[in-house]
Motif scaffolding. Structure first.
Motif, PDB file in Angstrom:
ATOM      1  N   LYS A 339      26.155  29.931  76.500  1.00  0.00           N
ATOM      2  CA  LYS A 339      26.895  28.964  75.696  1.00  0.00           C
ATOM      3  C   LYS A 339      26.533  29.074  74.223  1.00  0.00           C
ATOM      4  O   LYS A 339      27.408  29.033  73.336  1.00  0.00           O
ATOM      5  CB  LYS A 339      26.603  27.546  76.202  1.00  0.00           C
ATOM      6  CG  LYS A 339      27.393  26.456  75.505  1.00  0.00           C
ATOM      7  CD  LYS A 339      28.880  26.568  75.794  1.00  0.00           C
ATOM      8  CE  LYS A 339      29.657  25.414  75.179  1.00  0.00           C
ATOM      9  NZ  LYS A 339      31.110  25.523  75.428  1.00  0.00           N
ATOM     10  N   PHE A 340      25.257  29.257  73.931  1.00  0.00           N
ATOM     11  CA  PHE A 340      24.804  29.337  72.541  1.00  0.00           C
ATOM     12  C   PHE A 340      25.354  30.584  71.856  1.00  0.00           C
ATOM     13  O   PHE A 340      25.882  30.516  70.740  1.00  0.00           O
ATOM     14  CB  PHE A 340      23.272  29.335  72.498  1.00  0.00           C
ATOM     15  CG  PHE A 340      22.707  29.458  71.118  1.00  0.00           C
ATOM     16  CD1 PHE A 340      22.581  28.341  70.305  1.00  0.00           C
ATOM     17  CD2 PHE A 340      22.306  30.696  70.607  1.00  0.00           C
ATOM     18  CE1 PHE A 340      22.051  28.449  69.016  1.00  0.00           C
ATOM     19  CE2 PHE A 340      21.786  30.810  69.338  1.00  0.00           C
ATOM     20  CZ  PHE A 340      21.660  29.681  68.539  1.00  0.00           C
ATOM     21  N   THR A 343      29.190  30.498  71.094  1.00  0.00           N
ATOM     22  CA  THR A 343      29.727  29.419  70.250  1.00  0.00           C
ATOM     23  C   THR A 343      29.068  29.327  68.890  1.00  0.00           C
ATOM     24  O   THR A 343      29.678  28.830  67.932  1.00  0.00           O
ATOM     25  CB  THR A 343      29.576  28.063  70.966  1.00  0.00           C
ATOM     26  OG1 THR A 343      28.193  27.858  71.309  1.00  0.00           O
ATOM     27  CG2 THR A 343      30.423  28.006  72.223  1.00  0.00           C
ATOM     28  N   GLU A 344      27.820  29.808  68.776  1.00  0.00           N
ATOM     29  CA  GLU A 344      27.092  29.711  67.511  1.00  0.00           C
ATOM     30  C   GLU A 344      27.159  31.029  66.744  1.00  0.00           C
ATOM     31  O   GLU A 344      27.218  32.109  67.329  1.00  0.00           O
ATOM     32  CB  GLU A 344      25.632  29.328  67.759  1.00  0.00           C
ATOM     33  CG  GLU A 344      25.443  27.963  68.389  1.00  0.00           C
ATOM     34  CD  GLU A 344      25.859  26.847  67.460  1.00  0.00           C
ATOM     35  OE1 GLU A 344      25.738  27.024  66.225  1.00  0.00           O
ATOM     36  OE2 GLU A 344      26.313  25.794  67.956  1.00  0.00           O
ATOM     37  N   ILE A 345      27.138  30.914  65.427  1.00  0.00           N
ATOM     38  CA  ILE A 345      27.164  32.107  64.560  1.00  0.00           C
ATOM     39  C   ILE A 345      25.781  32.753  64.569  1.00  0.00           C
ATOM     40  O   ILE A 345      24.807  32.166  64.084  1.00  0.00           O
ATOM     41  CB  ILE A 345      27.570  31.729  63.129  1.00  0.00           C
ATOM     42  CG1 ILE A 345      29.003  31.163  63.110  1.00  0.00           C
ATOM     43  CG2 ILE A 345      27.472  32.934  62.205  1.00  0.00           C
ATOM     44  CD1 ILE A 345      29.430  30.637  61.765  1.00  0.00           C
ATOM     45  N   THR A 346      25.696  33.944  65.107  1.00  0.00           N
ATOM     46  CA  THR A 346      24.410  34.653  65.195  1.00  0.00           C
ATOM     47  C   THR A 346      24.510  36.124  64.824  1.00  0.00           C
ATOM     48  O   THR A 346      23.483  36.808  64.732  1.00  0.00           O
ATOM     49  CB  THR A 346      23.855  34.569  66.629  1.00  0.00           C
ATOM     50  OG1 THR A 346      24.805  35.125  67.543  1.00  0.00           O
ATOM     51  CG2 THR A 346      23.550  33.125  67.018  1.00  0.00           C
ATOM     52  N   VAL A 357      30.401  35.200  65.938  1.00  0.00           N
ATOM     53  CA  VAL A 357      29.902  34.835  67.256  1.00  0.00           C
ATOM     54  C   VAL A 357      30.249  35.949  68.238  1.00  0.00           C
ATOM     55  O   VAL A 357      31.147  36.749  67.990  1.00  0.00           O
ATOM     56  CB  VAL A 357      30.511  33.491  67.738  1.00  0.00           C
ATOM     57  CG1 VAL A 357      30.129  32.356  66.810  1.00  0.00           C
ATOM     58  CG2 VAL A 357      32.026  33.624  67.866  1.00  0.00           C
TER      59      VAL A 357
END
Length: 395
Positions: A339-340, A343-346, A357
């Protein structure tokens, strides 16, 4: 040899080639005394033909001379092979010429010399041949390898053969284990270095952006820094009694000039003088505005007197099968991780900015890569692949 001894005195690290050269020198010294003390004496003890009395010293001197010449030409590995040829030749000469019990011990001495070089290939090749010859020698000289005292029990040749084979196999296993450990350490070092370089490139990029935003001028463009470098260089040259034929101030100016150039283009150009290419190649390692060996040198200087990290560090454990004690928690951790990352910008975009993402397919490829196995086990990865649609549709 004098240069090697100076390096040892100055506590410098020897390269693999220099360490091998030191080993060959030590073996040559031992060979010199061993040959000078045993070959002349054997002529008086054994009834040898005149031709053999001429050939043996001639072959010994020839092999010894070739070894020394190879060392002078900096061909350490070739010198290592010829030093072993000399030792194996002396062993076969004494064993076949005497047939006495002390010839049996020469096998162990020669194997020890081969082990001293710490090279598994040469040990298997030369050590294996020598051990096989030793087994044959013991079988052929069965009558000589028994205890001569009548009151003591007789020792059969199989015992001598088993001892020799066991000696060879023990060190063979030791070589295999050592090579396996060294290979794992080398792979871990390469992987860690690659990761550190990637992180350092990110840090360098961010630092450059901050300096440009705040209007800081690079230190390589600071005139006072130029003067400081010149004074330090002058002091090092004078105190070290270095014979510098070129004008070192011009060399320093060339060093700072390279910060504004593409060194790879300079090295590829054919019309540039070889001296310029040589300086450019050497200075490439120590440019301030790029990631190179200078970083490692600076970190060593800063951290030389600082206490290192303790050996056991459990705070930053990241393997799921180590962090979580049951399968339910591992599945929850895998779901949170999915999920991380989706959905998160990494991730870096095509312009090098952290503004992206991971898609489901990209994350799936990541989970199937070798790098992720440091975090997820095969069981975790198989669970994700079997329930891929659930992760994609419901998370």
């Amino acid at each position: 040899m004098r240069e090697l001894m100076e390096k040892v005195k100055n506590s410098e690290f020897l390269t693999l080639n220099e360490a091998l050269k030191v080993k060959v020198y030590l073996i040559m010294i031992f060979l010199l005394f061993f040959g000078l003390l045993t070959i002349p004496i054997s002529f008086f003890i054994e009834d040898l033909a005149l031709s053999l009395r001429i050939v043996v010293p001639l072959v010994y001197v020839s092999l010894f001379g070739i070894t020394f010449i190879m060392l002078m030409l900096n061909r350490s590995r070739i010198a290592m092979h010829f030093s072993m040829y000399t030792f194996i030749g002396l062993t076969i000469y004494y064993v076949s010429g005497t047939g006495q019990l002390y010839g049996y011990f020469l096998f162990f001495i020669t194997l020890t010399v081969i082990i001293f070089y710490q090279d598994i290939t040469t040990y298997i090749l030369y050590g294996g041949i020598l051990t096989a010859y030793g087994v044959y020698y013991i079988q052929a000289s069965e009558s000589l390898l028994v205890d001569p005292h009548p009151s003591l029990p007789q020792v059969g040749p199989a015992i001598y053969q088993a001892i020799l084979i066991g000696f060879f196999l023990v060190y063979l296993i030791q070589f295999i284990l050592t090579d396996s450990i060294n290979e794992n350490l080398n792979q871990d070092y390469i992987r860690t270095k690659k990761t550190n370089n990637r992180y350092k490139s990110y840090l360098y990029r961010y630092i450059t952006d901050l300096e440009n935003r705040d209007g800081f001028s690079p230190i390589q463009d600071n005139p006072q820094f130029h003067i400081t470098i010149k004074e330090i260089s002058k002091t090092i040259i004078e105190e070290g009694n270095f014979n510098i034929e070129d004008d070192f101030e011009e060399v320093i100016e060339f060093y700072f000039f390279l910060h504004r150039q593409d060194i790879q283009k300079i090295l590829k150009r054919d019309k540039i003088a070889e001296e310029v290419k040589t300086y450019a190649y050497q200075f490439q390692k120590y440019l301030i505005n790029s990631l190179n060996e200078l970083d490692s040198l600076l970190f060593r200087a800063v951290c030389h007197h600082k206490e290192g990290i303790k050996d056991k560090l459990n705070r930053y454990e990241y393997r799921f099968d180590t962090i979580f004690s049951n399968k339910t928690n591992r599945i929850l951790g895998l779901a949170i991780m999915y999920k991380f990352l989706t959905t998160e910008i990494t991730q870096l975009d095509k312009w090098g900015r952290v503004q992206k993402v991971l898609s489901h397919q990209e994350l799936k490829a990541l989970f199937q890569s070798k790098e992720i196995r440091e975090i997820l086990s095969f069981e975790d990865i198989n669970f994700f692949l079997k329930n891929e649609n659930f992760f994609k549709d419901d998370l």
